[in-house]
Scaffold this active site. Structure first.
Site, short mmCIF file in Angstrom:
data_model
loop_
_atom_site.label_atom_id
_atom_site.label_comp_id
_atom_site.label_asym_id
_atom_site.label_seq_id
_atom_site.Cartn_x
_atom_site.Cartn_y
_atom_site.Cartn_z
N GLU A 285 0.82 -1.21 0.00
CA GLU A 285 0.00 0.00 0.00
C GLU A 285 0.86 1.26 0.00
O GLU A 285 1.94 1.29 0.59
CB GLU A 285 -0.91 -0.02 1.23
CG GLU A 285 -1.95 -1.11 1.12
CD GLU A 285 -2.74 -1.36 2.40
OE1 GLU A 285 -3.82 -1.95 2.29
OE2 GLU A 285 -2.30 -0.98 3.49
N CYS B 170 3.20 8.45 1.40
CA CYS B 170 3.80 7.50 2.35
C CYS B 170 4.00 6.20 1.57
O CYS B 170 3.04 5.57 1.14
CB CYS B 170 2.83 7.32 3.52
SG CYS B 170 3.37 6.12 4.72
N CYS C 195 6.90 -7.25 6.76
CA CYS C 195 8.06 -6.73 7.50
C CYS C 195 8.57 -7.81 8.44
O CYS C 195 7.80 -8.59 8.97
CB CYS C 195 7.64 -5.50 8.31
SG CYS C 195 9.02 -4.69 9.15
N CYS D 152 6.97 -5.67 15.17
CA CYS D 152 6.46 -4.78 16.23
C CYS D 152 5.02 -5.20 16.55
O CYS D 152 4.21 -5.37 15.63
CB CYS D 152 6.51 -3.33 15.79
SG CYS D 152 8.16 -2.80 15.28
N CYS E 222 1.71 -3.31 15.23
CA CYS E 222 1.68 -2.92 13.82
C CYS E 222 1.09 -4.04 12.96
O CYS E 222 1.53 -5.19 13.05
CB CYS E 222 3.10 -2.60 13.37
SG CYS E 222 3.28 -2.42 11.59
N GLY F 180 6.94 -2.08 5.80
CA GLY F 180 8.34 -2.50 5.79
C GLY F 180 9.25 -1.56 6.54
O GLY F 180 8.90 -0.44 6.88
N GLU F 181 10.45 -2.08 6.82
CA GLU F 181 11.50 -1.29 7.47
C GLU F 181 12.47 -0.87 6.36
O GLU F 181 13.21 -1.71 5.83
CB GLU F 181 12.18 -2.16 8.54
CG GLU F 181 13.54 -1.68 9.01
CD GLU F 181 13.57 -0.24 9.51
OE1 GLU F 181 12.87 0.09 10.46
OE2 GLU F 181 14.32 0.57 8.91
N SER G 82 11.74 6.75 7.80
CA SER G 82 11.37 6.36 9.15
C SER G 82 11.87 4.96 9.45
O SER G 82 11.67 4.04 8.66
CB SER G 82 9.84 6.40 9.28
OG SER G 82 9.46 5.87 10.51
N SER H 296 11.36 5.49 15.19
CA SER H 296 10.24 4.99 15.99
C SER H 296 10.77 4.58 17.35
O SER H 296 11.44 3.56 17.47
CB SER H 296 9.60 3.78 15.30
OG SER H 296 9.11 4.15 14.05
N LEU H 297 10.47 5.38 18.34
CA LEU H 297 11.06 5.14 19.67
C LEU H 297 10.06 4.44 20.59
O LEU H 297 10.31 3.38 21.10
CB LEU H 297 11.52 6.49 20.23
CG LEU H 297 12.55 6.42 21.33
CD1 LEU H 297 13.47 7.63 21.29
CD2 LEU H 297 11.92 6.33 22.70
N HIS H 298 8.95 5.06 20.81
CA HIS H 298 7.78 4.48 21.50
C HIS H 298 7.93 4.18 22.99
O HIS H 298 6.91 4.06 23.68
CB HIS H 298 7.27 3.23 20.79
CG HIS H 298 6.99 3.43 19.32
ND1 HIS H 298 6.32 4.53 18.84
CD2 HIS H 298 7.34 2.69 18.23
CE1 HIS H 298 6.24 4.44 17.51
NE2 HIS H 298 6.85 3.35 17.13
N HIS I 111 -3.88 3.37 16.94
CA HIS I 111 -5.13 2.90 16.34
C HIS I 111 -5.32 1.44 16.70
O HIS I 111 -4.47 0.61 16.35
CB HIS I 111 -5.08 3.09 14.83
CG HIS I 111 -4.81 4.51 14.46
ND1 HIS I 111 -5.78 5.47 14.54
CD2 HIS I 111 -3.68 5.14 14.07
CE1 HIS I 111 -5.27 6.64 14.20
NE2 HIS I 111 -3.99 6.46 13.92
N CYS J 178 -1.16 5.39 10.66
CA CYS J 178 0.06 4.74 11.13
C CYS J 178 -0.22 3.39 11.76
O CYS J 178 -1.10 3.27 12.60
CB CYS J 178 0.72 5.62 12.19
SG CYS J 178 1.75 6.85 11.48
#
Ligand code: SF4
Length: 338
Positions: free
Chosen positions: A91, A104, A111, A115, A118, A156-157, A188, A210-212, A286, A329
């Site tokens: 996508e 985006c 991936c 995570c 995700c 994906g990363e 990112s 992406s820390l979170h 989300h 996201c």
């Protein structure tokens, strides 16, 4: 299978022309048609002779692929589905915002990083996109000529597919390509350390990490990558680079109620990022199926933002886009090709 032209840089296009017995300037013309004018058919390339096209077509296809699905959000965000192999699709999300049109883009089908929050991570890894697959997302959408910015923040990363992503950045920024300033591009990552170093050394685009969660054990619960490349090491690496000029770094922080949204976490984050010229983006979580956490409340997010701001860290609560079409996201799932 024929080799595709889309995704080749100028040297690659000249080589392709030469391999068909054509002059190098045909390679330059191909770059103009594909990357500057962004056409999707041989017929549109009006200054390349019929004979030259016929010779090229014996060995090459253009590589442009139309989306096989799309959805439009009530906020104008548009999600496209692109086939990338026999069985996979990815996508891309076009986000309009005043005079900006940001795409985006996806860099992998699925991936490997796993995570927990995700949807892409849940489906596992099904392959890397090549540079042509990435650039096609820019070319084969209705808004192609209106695009102003991009974020490598789709499926994906991107640093796990560095070479293909670097190839796309070259096409986006080269004079013979899109001619964009690197300032219009943000990559990112969750912090794939060796490739992050390469990215910082070789590229001039912005970085989003992406820390979170500032606490290693808690971050590990959500992000397996923490084990191989601890967030402290990622931040230490970033500290070695200059982000006071054109290139910016931001840290993405998805807010989970009762998990990472209190003062303790805000203070630990402030300590972790001390001395780095950066921005923190707070992201609404989300809800996805079979995951125990909810999004933090607006009150908690505002308090978190204010605490960071009061301690000298620019912090914003990112507005959610495209939630109604599962384009926000963490919601991109791609799909099996139908
Ligand atoms: Fe992969 Fe990014 Fe999803 Fe993590 S958040 S699983 S790195 S796509």
């Amino acid at each position: 299978m024929k080799d595709k032209l889309l995704g080749k840089n100028l040297a690659g296009l000249k080589e392709a022309a030469a391999s068909c017995g054509l002059k190098p300037f045909v390679g330059k013309q191909l770059a103009e048609w594909l990357y500057q004018k962004r056409v999707r058919s041989w017929d549109a390339m009006t200054n390349i002779s019929k004979d030259s096209k016929a010779r090229l077509q014996e060995s090459f296809e253009l590589g442009t692929v139309a989306p096989i699905g799309e959805a439009r959000s009530s906020d104008g965000t548009r999600k496209y589905l692109f086939p990338v192999s026999e069985s996979q699709a990815v996508e891309a999300v076009m986000i309009p915002d005043e005079d900006r049109r940001t795409l985006c883009v996806s860099s992998q089908a699925g991936c490997k990083m796993g995570c927990k929050f995700c949807m892409t991570g849940r489906q596992g890894w099904h392959g890397n996109l090549d540079t042509g697959d990435i650039i096609n997302q820019f070319i084969s959408i209705e808004e192609s000529s209106e695009l102003t910015n991009t974020v490598f923040m789709g499926m994906g990363e991107p640093l796990d597919n560095y070479d293909a992503v670097a190839g796309a950045i070259e096409i986006l920024t080269a004079d013979w390509g899109f001619g964009w300033s690197p300032k219009r591009i943000t990559l990112s990552t969750i912090g794939v350390l060796p490739k992050l170093r390469r990215y910082l050394d070789e590229q001039h685009c912005h970085l989003a990490v992406s820390l979170h969660n500032p606490f290693p054990e808690e971050r590990l619960q959500m992000m397996p990558v923490q084990k191989a490349w601890p967030v402290q090491d990622v931040v230490d690496l970033i500290r070695q680079y200059d982000f006071s000029g054109q290139r910016r770094v931001s840290f993405e922080y998805t807010m989970f109620a009762g998990f990472n949204d209190d003062k303790l976490h805000a203070d630990a984050l402030i300590r972790l990022l001390k001395g780095i010229e950066c921005r923190v983006n707070l992201i609404r979580f989300h809800k996805i199926p079979d995951f125990p956490y909810e999004c933090a409340t607006d009150k908690a997010m505002t308090a978190f933002r204010d605490r960071l701001s009061n301690n000298g860290i620019t912090c914003t609560i990112r507005s959610s886009r495209g939630e109604d079409i599962l384009a926000a996201c963490g919601m991109l799932a791609g799909q099996q090709k139908r």
